[in-house]
Write a protein that holds these residues in place. Structure first.
Motif, PDB file in Angstrom:
ATOM      1  N   HIS A 114       0.806  -1.227   0.000  1.00 43.15           N
ATOM      2  CA  HIS A 114       0.000   0.000   0.000  1.00 43.15           C
ATOM      3  C   HIS A 114       0.838   1.275   0.000  1.00 43.15           C
ATOM      4  O   HIS A 114       0.626   2.162   0.811  1.00 43.15           O
ATOM      5  N   GLY A 115       1.771   1.368  -0.903  1.00 40.85           N
ATOM      6  CA  GLY A 115       2.576   2.584  -1.001  1.00 40.85           C
ATOM      7  C   GLY A 115       2.160   3.424  -2.195  1.00 40.85           C
ATOM      8  O   GLY A 115       1.171   3.126  -2.875  1.00 40.85           O
ATOM      9  N   ARG A 116       2.911   4.488  -2.424  1.00 41.39           N
ATOM     10  CA  ARG A 116       2.638   5.310  -3.599  1.00 41.39           C
ATOM     11  C   ARG A 116       3.866   6.125  -3.989  1.00 41.39           C
ATOM     12  O   ARG A 116       4.752   6.381  -3.170  1.00 41.39           O
ATOM     13  N   LEU A 117       3.873   6.502  -5.235  1.00 34.33           N
ATOM     14  CA  LEU A 117       4.970   7.313  -5.759  1.00 34.33           C
ATOM     15  C   LEU A 117       4.347   8.439  -6.582  1.00 34.33           C
ATOM     16  O   LEU A 117       3.429   8.205  -7.365  1.00 34.33           O
ATOM     17  N   GLN A 118       4.844   9.652  -6.394  1.00 34.90           N
ATOM     18  CA  GLN A 118       4.244  10.802  -7.050  1.00 34.90           C
ATOM     19  C   GLN A 118       5.021  11.199  -8.305  1.00 34.90           C
ATOM     20  O   GLN A 118       6.251  11.312  -8.270  1.00 34.90           O
ATOM     21  N   LEU A 119       4.308  11.400  -9.400  1.00 28.07           N
ATOM     22  CA  LEU A 119       4.934  11.892 -10.632  1.00 28.07           C
ATOM     23  C   LEU A 119       5.015  13.417 -10.591  1.00 28.07           C
ATOM     24  O   LEU A 119       4.423  14.058  -9.721  1.00 28.07           O
ATOM     25  N   LEU A 124      -0.488  10.313  -8.521  1.00 23.50           N
ATOM     26  CA  LEU A 124       0.042   9.276  -7.646  1.00 23.50           C
ATOM     27  C   LEU A 124      -0.062   7.919  -8.323  1.00 23.50           C
ATOM     28  O   LEU A 124      -1.110   7.567  -8.851  1.00 23.50           O
ATOM     29  N   ILE A 125       1.033   7.183  -8.311  1.00 25.16           N
ATOM     30  CA  ILE A 125       1.024   5.813  -8.811  1.00 25.16           C
ATOM     31  C   ILE A 125       1.072   4.897  -7.588  1.00 25.16           C
ATOM     32  O   ILE A 125       1.991   4.993  -6.764  1.00 25.16           O
ATOM     33  N   GLY A 126       0.095   4.032  -7.486  1.00 22.70           N
ATOM     34  CA  GLY A 126       0.039   3.136  -6.331  1.00 22.70           C
ATOM     35  C   GLY A 126       1.148   2.098  -6.364  1.00 22.70           C
ATOM     36  O   GLY A 126       1.529   1.621  -7.431  1.00 22.70           O
ATOM     37  N   ASP A 170      -1.641   1.783 -12.738  1.00 23.97           N
ATOM     38  CA  ASP A 170      -2.094   3.175 -12.679  1.00 23.97           C
ATOM     39  C   ASP A 170      -1.537   4.050 -13.795  1.00 23.97           C
ATOM     40  O   ASP A 170      -1.870   5.219 -13.897  1.00 23.97           O
ATOM     41  N   MET A 171      -0.638   3.490 -14.605  1.00 20.51           N
ATOM     42  CA  MET A 171      -0.032   4.326 -15.647  1.00 20.51           C
ATOM     43  C   MET A 171      -0.831   4.195 -16.947  1.00 20.51           C
ATOM     44  O   MET A 171      -1.353   3.130 -17.246  1.00 20.51           O
ATOM     45  N   ARG A 172      -0.918   5.299 -17.669  1.00 21.18           N
ATOM     46  CA  ARG A 172      -1.777   5.327 -18.853  1.00 21.18           C
ATOM     47  C   ARG A 172      -1.026   5.581 -20.152  1.00 21.18           C
ATOM     48  O   ARG A 172      -1.613   5.528 -21.226  1.00 21.18           O
ATOM     49  N   THR A 173       0.244   5.917 -20.068  1.00 19.70           N
ATOM     50  CA  THR A 173       1.038   6.147 -21.280  1.00 19.70           C
ATOM     51  C   THR A 173       2.453   5.599 -21.066  1.00 19.70           C
ATOM     52  O   THR A 173       2.904   5.479 -19.927  1.00 19.70           O
ATOM     53  N   GLU A 179       8.520   7.825 -16.659  1.00 19.22           N
ATOM     54  CA  GLU A 179       8.740   8.749 -15.539  1.00 19.22           C
ATOM     55  C   GLU A 179       8.690   8.016 -14.197  1.00 19.22           C
ATOM     56  O   GLU A 179       9.493   8.286 -13.296  1.00 19.22           O
ATOM     57  N   TYR A 180       7.756   7.071 -14.085  1.00 15.97           N
ATOM     58  CA  TYR A 180       7.663   6.281 -12.852  1.00 15.97           C
ATOM     59  C   TYR A 180       9.006   5.596 -12.571  1.00 15.97           C
ATOM     60  O   TYR A 180       9.537   5.661 -11.459  1.00 15.97           O
TER      61      TYR A 180
END
Lengths: 493, 115
Positions: A114-119, A124-126, A170-173, A179-180
């Motif tokens: 249950h973490g996240r990373l911010q672009l 936020l990408i889970g 969570d990524m769409r492109t 970038e993630y």
């Protein structure tokens, strides 16, 4: 992209890609995860081996405390919840690089979830989970006389500690995926838990990709792409795969759930042979290892010692020094660069918080170019942060012009001397003394009577000509502001 | 639990084993008998004893308390063990410092990494 649309852009008008990444990060411990063998890369094949990592009968694994520490650091930096108890499990499959016939991994009780990373744009990408596991050895299929019939196995890497970081879809492109991975790598480097060297395999990436018609919720059937061992390959493989899936769906076909490999030479993904994708790993708890306990006290201790992470650093640089988002981004590309900038901007030669933009420009411009040319790093270069601070102070104080500063910088970079010393040695100090400038101006006017007459006749654009003449005579050392003022006074006087 | 010929073929496939039809029949019989034998444990009445869902050591660990358990971690200390020659001493096939195995990937494919 107004008139010519790429196949990808066309595909994306009707379909939306859904991308999740599984990233393996090799932890930079001295010894392996479960034995004392060296983790050093590039040693002779099979020299870093022992009964444990060769899977010899009777050998027992003992977990490396440092590997746990680094894994917890990574999990906390990704804002995961670290479980107090996690369980190691055996993942069973047969491959020559896996001498035990199973990989020690974690399955239903991973280290963290249950973490996240911010672009950069705030998205936020889970992070689904972060778990610990061991690396396998290395198979080599090319480069030996009998490579057509034989694969070669080096088990130096067998048992090197890894963390696997699984993202939510969570990524769409492809750009978001790129970038993630970039930000993830940056965080790991800041934490110093891995060298993240993709060529040496310390950072590896698999992608899960599906596409769905825009406006629909239901996820399409996904393909897993392996072998994405560079940032460029990741993006190219995703672009290819998205186009491929959209073409199948548009043609009325169905996507097969399968594992595919990216072939670099052809720029395409190909299905792996079915024999190699036995997805039934028959996980069961590893009876040779106790459950891993990360007590709340230990976790708090690790959390308290986390370094400032890139995102927080960027925000602080913007708030403290008034830098632009772009400058903050560039200056936080590495911990060493950010430290260098702060050491310079905080130096006593400069007023508090003053001239941050100028300091940033010198570091991102001339200094970075110098490092690129010379192969030095921010840590090793002879141009110290205090030299940059002093240089900026000399310009701000009107001692040298910006143009001369460039020459001073080159001499500083070559000699390692302080800028004040360089100025003293070469006598390139800026001429701001009005009397000294007056003498130069008088000489220039006397030498160019025709232009002087034209100027006084109304051709005032010739001011620039006289500035140039005096600058030339002063070898660029005239203080432009003072020169301008004195020259106008004389011309008009 | 009844083991079928299909189960045997599936398990053999996961284990990269090639079985003859006769061997499949024999395995079906033998595996079935072993599982039936172990399944006798299911007949035991054990009121109040919950199954250990996670790990054989979980119950013992819970009894110890979490503070005791980190003693099973080792420091990150490095030590040499085998030379390459020693590592390869029992290999059925070796060369150029490596273990040698029959080629495991078709020529067109790249190299899959560890899973």
């Amino acid at each position: 992209m107004a008139t010519t649309t790429s196949p990808l852009a066309a595909a994306l008008t009707q379909f939306e890609p859904v991308i999740g990444l599984e990233v393996h990060v090799q932890l930079n411990t001295r010894s392996k995860a479960f034995c004392g063998c060296s983790t050093q890369f590039g040693t002779p094949p099979n020299s870093n081996t022992c009964p444990v990592c060769l899977g010899l009968p009777g050998a027992l694994p003992v977990l490396n405390r440092e590997a746990v520490l680094k894994a917890v650091q990574a999990a906390l930096a990704l804002q995961c919840q670290v479980g107090e108890v996690s369980i190691f499990a055996r993942k069973n499959y047969f491959y020559p690089d896996l001498p035990k016939g199973y990989q020690i991994s974690q399955f239903d009780r991973p280290l963290a979830e249950h973490g996240r990373l911010q672009l950069g744009d705030g998205k936020l990408i889970g992070i689904t989970r972060v778990h610990m596991e061991e690396d396998a050895g290395k198979n080599m299929h090319e480069g030996f006389p009998d490579s057509v019939t034989t694969s070669y196995v080096d088990l130096n890497r067998s048992g090197v500690p890894l963390i696997e970081i699984v993202s939510e879809p969570d990524m769409r492109t492809p750009e978001e995926a790129h970038e993630y991975l970039t930000r993830l790598k940056e965080i790991m480097l800041y934490l110093d838990v891995s060298d993240c060297n993709m060529e040496e395999g310390s950072l590896r990436c698999d992608a899960n990709v599906s596409v769905r018609r825009r406006g629909t919720e239901k996820l399409g059937t996904k393909a897993e792409i392996k072998n994405l061992n560079s940032f460029r390959f990741l993006q190219r493989a995703l672009e290819y795969e998205i186009e491929r899936q959209v073409a199948i769906l548009k043609g009325g076909g169905r996507i097969r759930q399968e594992t595919r490999l990216f072939n670099v030479a052809e720029g395409k993904t190909f299905p792996m042979r079915s024999k190699e994708q036995a997805h039934d790993y028959r996980y069961f708890p590893e009876p040779d290892l106790q459950p891993l306990v990360v007590s709340p006290a230990w976790q708090a201790e690790i959390a308290a010692r986390l370094p400032e992470l890139p995102q927080a650093k960027r925000q602080r640089l913007i708030a403290t020094y008034g830098l632009s988002a772009y400058d903050a981004e560039v200056l936080t590309a590495s911990q060493a660069l950010a430290d260098y900038f702060e050491a310079a901007v905080r130096h006593a030669a400069l007023p508090a918080g003053g001239h941050a933009k100028a300091v940033a420009n010198w570091i991102m411009g001339d200094l970075s170019a110098h490092l690129n040319r010379s192969g030095e790093t921010f840590a090793t270069t002879r141009v110290k942060p205090e030299h940059i601070a002093e240089l900026v102070a000399l310009i701000a104080g009107g001692k040298i012009s910006g143009k001369i500063a460039k020459e001073v910088f080159e001499k500083m970079a070559a000699s390692g001397h302080a800028p004040s010393a360089v100025v003293a040695e070469s006598g390139v100090q800026q001429i701001s003394d009005p009397a000294a400038l007056d003498a130069l101006i008088d000489a220039a006017l006397a030498a160019n009577p025709k232009q002087l007459e034209q100027y006084r006749g109304g051709k005032t654009a010739l001011l620039a000509f006289f500035v140039g003449q005096v600058m030339k005579a002063s070898r660029g050392q005239a203080n432009p502001a003072v020169l301008n003022e004195r020259l106008q006074a004389k011309l008009n006087g | 639990m009844k083991i079928t010929a299909q189960d045997v073929r599936y398990i053999a496939d996961l284990a990269h084993l090639e079985l003859t039809p006769e061997e499949i029949v024999a395995m079906e019989r033998d595996l079935g008998a072993i599982l039936e034998y172990v399944a006798q444990l299911d007949q035991l009445e054990m009121p109040g004893l919950a199954p250990s869902p996670l790990h054989p050591a979980a119950a013992a660990l819970a009894a110890l308390g979490s503070a005791a358990s980190n003693s099973t971690l080792r420091p990150d200390a490095q030590r040499a063990w085998f030379t390459p020659a020693e590592a390869l001493a029992n290999a059925p096939s070796a060369g150029a410092g490596h273990f040698k195995v029959p080629r495991i990937i078709s020529v067109s494919e790249g190299t899959p990494e560890a899973e």
